[in-house]
Enzyme design. Sequence first.
Site, PDB file in Angstrom:
ATOM      1  N   LYS A   9       1.490  24.409  75.829  1.00 17.80           N
ATOM      2  CA  LYS A   9       2.533  24.357  74.806  1.00 17.80           C
ATOM      3  C   LYS A   9       3.893  24.744  75.390  1.00 17.80           C
ATOM      4  O   LYS A   9       3.960  25.303  76.492  1.00 17.80           O
ATOM      5  CB  LYS A   9       2.157  25.325  73.675  1.00 17.80           C
ATOM      6  CG  LYS A   9       0.875  24.956  72.921  1.00 17.80           C
ATOM      7  CD  LYS A   9       0.637  25.962  71.793  1.00 17.80           C
ATOM      8  CE  LYS A   9      -0.570  25.591  70.954  1.00 17.80           C
ATOM      9  NZ  LYS A   9      -0.688  26.455  69.763  1.00 17.80           N
ATOM     10  N   TYR A  49      -2.005  18.399  63.788  1.00 17.55           N
ATOM     11  CA  TYR A  49      -2.108  19.637  62.996  1.00 17.55           C
ATOM     12  C   TYR A  49      -2.281  19.322  61.506  1.00 17.55           C
ATOM     13  O   TYR A  49      -1.829  20.099  60.656  1.00 17.55           O
ATOM     14  CB  TYR A  49      -0.882  20.521  63.244  1.00 17.55           C
ATOM     15  CG  TYR A  49      -0.890  21.208  64.600  1.00 17.55           C
ATOM     16  CD1 TYR A  49      -2.012  21.887  65.065  1.00 17.55           C
ATOM     17  CD2 TYR A  49       0.245  21.208  65.413  1.00 17.55           C
ATOM     18  CE1 TYR A  49      -2.026  22.521  66.307  1.00 17.55           C
ATOM     19  CE2 TYR A  49       0.241  21.846  66.656  1.00 17.55           C
ATOM     20  CZ  TYR A  49      -0.899  22.500  67.096  1.00 17.55           C
ATOM     21  OH  TYR A  49      -0.901  23.140  68.314  1.00 17.55           O
ATOM     22  N   PHE A  57       3.873  27.993  57.472  1.00 20.05           N
ATOM     23  CA  PHE A  57       4.441  27.998  58.820  1.00 20.05           C
ATOM     24  C   PHE A  57       4.453  26.606  59.464  1.00 20.05           C
ATOM     25  O   PHE A  57       4.935  26.445  60.588  1.00 20.05           O
ATOM     26  CB  PHE A  57       3.678  28.973  59.734  1.00 20.05           C
ATOM     27  CG  PHE A  57       2.199  28.682  59.864  1.00 20.05           C
ATOM     28  CD1 PHE A  57       1.744  27.710  60.749  1.00 20.05           C
ATOM     29  CD2 PHE A  57       1.267  29.372  59.094  1.00 20.05           C
ATOM     30  CE1 PHE A  57       0.388  27.422  60.861  1.00 20.05           C
ATOM     31  CE2 PHE A  57      -0.098  29.097  59.215  1.00 20.05           C
ATOM     32  CZ  PHE A  57      -0.532  28.115  60.094  1.00 20.05           C
ATOM     33  N   ARG A  85     -12.613  27.179  74.947  1.00 18.03           N
ATOM     34  CA  ARG A  85     -12.194  27.948  73.752  1.00 18.03           C
ATOM     35  C   ARG A  85     -12.360  29.445  74.015  1.00 18.03           C
ATOM     36  O   ARG A  85     -11.523  30.251  73.621  1.00 18.03           O
ATOM     37  CB  ARG A  85     -13.028  27.553  72.529  1.00 18.03           C
ATOM     38  CG  ARG A  85     -12.628  26.274  71.847  1.00 18.03           C
ATOM     39  CD  ARG A  85     -11.295  26.326  71.145  1.00 18.03           C
ATOM     40  NE  ARG A  85     -11.305  27.037  69.886  1.00 18.03           N
ATOM     41  CZ  ARG A  85     -10.327  26.957  68.982  1.00 18.03           C
ATOM     42  NH1 ARG A  85      -9.262  26.195  69.203  1.00 18.03           N
ATOM     43  NH2 ARG A  85     -10.387  27.637  67.866  1.00 18.03           N
ATOM     44  N   THR A  91      -6.713  32.834  68.018  1.00 18.29           N
ATOM     45  CA  THR A  91      -5.440  32.152  67.745  1.00 18.29           C
ATOM     46  C   THR A  91      -4.246  33.092  67.921  1.00 18.29           C
ATOM     47  O   THR A  91      -3.255  32.737  68.560  1.00 18.29           O
ATOM     48  CB  THR A  91      -5.452  31.575  66.307  1.00 18.29           C
ATOM     49  OG1 THR A  91      -6.582  30.706  66.186  1.00 18.29           O
ATOM     50  CG2 THR A  91      -4.178  30.816  66.005  1.00 18.29           C
ATOM     51  N   ARG A 102      -4.714  33.720  75.920  1.00 22.18           N
ATOM     52  CA  ARG A 102      -3.825  34.253  74.882  1.00 22.18           C
ATOM     53  C   ARG A 102      -3.792  35.782  74.921  1.00 22.18           C
ATOM     54  O   ARG A 102      -2.754  36.398  74.699  1.00 22.18           O
ATOM     55  CB  ARG A 102      -4.277  33.734  73.516  1.00 22.18           C
ATOM     56  CG  ARG A 102      -3.998  32.236  73.327  1.00 22.18           C
ATOM     57  CD  ARG A 102      -4.701  31.705  72.100  1.00 22.18           C
ATOM     58  NE  ARG A 102      -4.324  30.323  71.788  1.00 22.18           N
ATOM     59  CZ  ARG A 102      -4.935  29.597  70.879  1.00 22.18           C
ATOM     60  NH1 ARG A 102      -5.968  30.096  70.185  1.00 22.18           N
ATOM     61  NH2 ARG A 102      -4.539  28.357  70.641  1.00 22.18           N
ATOM     62  N   ASN A 112       1.374  30.660  71.371  1.00 21.50           N
ATOM     63  CA  ASN A 112       0.134  31.162  71.995  1.00 21.50           C
ATOM     64  C   ASN A 112      -0.343  30.321  73.191  1.00 21.50           C
ATOM     65  O   ASN A 112      -1.528  30.202  73.451  1.00 21.50           O
ATOM     66  CB  ASN A 112      -0.949  31.326  70.930  1.00 21.50           C
ATOM     67  CG  ASN A 112      -1.225  30.038  70.182  1.00 21.50           C
ATOM     68  OD1 ASN A 112      -0.661  28.997  70.522  1.00 21.50           O
ATOM     69  ND2 ASN A 112      -2.093  30.102  69.192  1.00 21.50           N
ATOM     70  N   HIS A 115      -3.199  24.912  73.488  1.00 15.70           N
ATOM     71  CA  HIS A 115      -4.108  24.341  72.483  1.00 15.70           C
ATOM     72  C   HIS A 115      -5.398  23.971  73.189  1.00 15.70           C
ATOM     73  O   HIS A 115      -5.371  23.497  74.330  1.00 15.70           O
ATOM     74  CB  HIS A 115      -3.513  23.079  71.851  1.00 15.70           C
ATOM     75  CG  HIS A 115      -4.551  22.272  71.112  1.00 15.70           C
ATOM     76  ND1 HIS A 115      -4.946  22.587  69.829  1.00 15.70           N
ATOM     77  CD2 HIS A 115      -5.324  21.230  71.513  1.00 15.70           C
ATOM     78  CE1 HIS A 115      -5.917  21.746  69.472  1.00 15.70           C
ATOM     79  NE2 HIS A 115      -6.163  20.914  70.466  1.00 15.70           N
ATOM     80  N   GLU A 126      -9.077  13.943  69.854  1.00 12.09           N
ATOM     81  CA  GLU A 126      -7.811  14.439  70.426  1.00 12.09           C
ATOM     82  C   GLU A 126      -7.517  13.801  71.793  1.00 12.09           C
ATOM     83  O   GLU A 126      -6.362  13.500  72.100  1.00 12.09           O
ATOM     84  CB  GLU A 126      -7.857  15.969  70.539  1.00 12.09           C
ATOM     85  CG  GLU A 126      -7.841  16.629  69.162  1.00 12.09           C
ATOM     86  CD  GLU A 126      -7.949  18.150  69.202  1.00 12.09           C
ATOM     87  OE1 GLU A 126      -8.110  18.720  70.301  1.00 12.09           O
ATOM     88  OE2 GLU A 126      -7.851  18.762  68.121  1.00 12.09           O
TER      89      GLU A 126
HETATM   90  P1  IDP Z   1      -6.171  27.337  67.247  1.00  7.97           P
HETATM   91  O1  IDP Z   1      -4.989  26.885  68.049  1.00  7.97           O
HETATM   92  O2  IDP Z   1      -6.693  28.675  67.729  1.00  7.97           O
HETATM   93  O3  IDP Z   1      -7.274  26.300  67.158  1.00  7.97           O
HETATM   94  P2  IDP Z   1      -5.416  26.651  64.512  1.00  7.97           P
HETATM   95  O4  IDP Z   1      -5.833  27.406  63.287  1.00  7.97           O
HETATM   96  O5  IDP Z   1      -6.011  25.306  64.739  1.00  7.97           O
HETATM   97  O6  IDP Z   1      -5.677  27.635  65.762  1.00  7.97           O
HETATM   98  O7  IDP Z   1      -3.841  26.545  64.474  1.00  7.97           O
HETATM   99  C1  IDP Z   1      -3.161  25.672  65.332  1.00  7.97           C
HETATM  100  C2  IDP Z   1      -1.884  26.346  65.820  1.00  7.97           C
HETATM  101  O8  IDP Z   1      -1.045  26.628  64.712  1.00  7.97           O
HETATM  102  C3  IDP Z   1      -2.118  27.715  66.478  1.00  7.97           C
HETATM  103  O9  IDP Z   1      -2.517  27.634  67.825  1.00  7.97           O
HETATM  104  C4  IDP Z   1      -0.755  28.347  66.326  1.00  7.97           C
HETATM  105  O10 IDP Z   1       0.170  27.863  67.287  1.00  7.97           O
HETATM  106  C5  IDP Z   1      -0.342  27.837  64.937  1.00  7.97           C
HETATM  107  N1  IDP Z   1      -0.713  28.817  63.889  1.00  7.97           N
HETATM  108  C6  IDP Z   1      -1.949  29.020  63.360  1.00  7.97           C
HETATM  109  N2  IDP Z   1      -1.941  30.000  62.442  1.00  7.97           N
HETATM  110  C7  IDP Z   1      -0.646  30.432  62.401  1.00  7.97           C
HETATM  111  C8  IDP Z   1       0.029  31.449  61.616  1.00  7.97           C
HETATM  112  O11 IDP Z   1      -0.555  32.154  60.784  1.00  7.97           O
HETATM  113  N3  IDP Z   1       1.366  31.588  61.840  1.00  7.97           N
HETATM  114  C9  IDP Z   1       2.060  30.818  62.746  1.00  7.97           C
HETATM  115  N4  IDP Z   1       1.463  29.863  63.477  1.00  7.97           N
HETATM  116  C10 IDP Z   1       0.134  29.671  63.314  1.00  7.97           C
HETATM  117 MG    MG Z   2      -7.220  24.464  66.207  1.00  9.63          MG
END
Ligand code: IDP
Ligand code: MG
Length: 153
Positions: A9, A49, A57, A85, A91, A102, A112, A115, A126
Amino acid sequence: MEKTLVILKPSAIERALVGEVVKRIEQKGILIVGMKMMQLDEKILREHYAHLVDRPFFPMLVASMMTTPVIVMCLQGKDVVEVFRAMTGATNGRKALPGTIRGDFSMSGQQNIVHASDSVENAEIEIKRFFRPEEIFEYNARNIRFIYADDEI
Ligand code: IDP
Ligand code: MG
């Protein structure tokens, strides 16, 4: 063998952590079978997404993912979706365990670093979203017999 989709990212690009993440992938014995830099746009991010589109957000997430080009990677290995993972961590970087990408490099729920596909089914979708078929290379590491036992290949 199984494949997964990883995105380095803007937080990885800006903080010069590309080499660090690639190093971990290589040291683990995971094979890089596709890798390129690209500028993401709103269309592909809304698709990628889609599960978050109703979250408050979401606009901030989409904007942040377009601030710099990203590096997309296709990784190959046994159970690589689950393995990567686990290497990625939770996350929210503040909650991710030390030793994970992370956990070691992020203090944020959004910025973070990487992805990583969360299931084999999503990985297939994907990879097709970010790569053309000819951008994925079919080959094996020459040292594969030292990465896996004979009955694991
Ligand atoms: P992941 O990346 O661990 O699979 P997801 O729930 O799929 O998590 O969310 C995708 C991305 O959205 C996260 O990696 C992060 O960058 C962003 N994100 C997820 N939850 C939040 C939040 O509560 N606040 C801000 N950004 C978030
Ligand atoms: Mg995800």
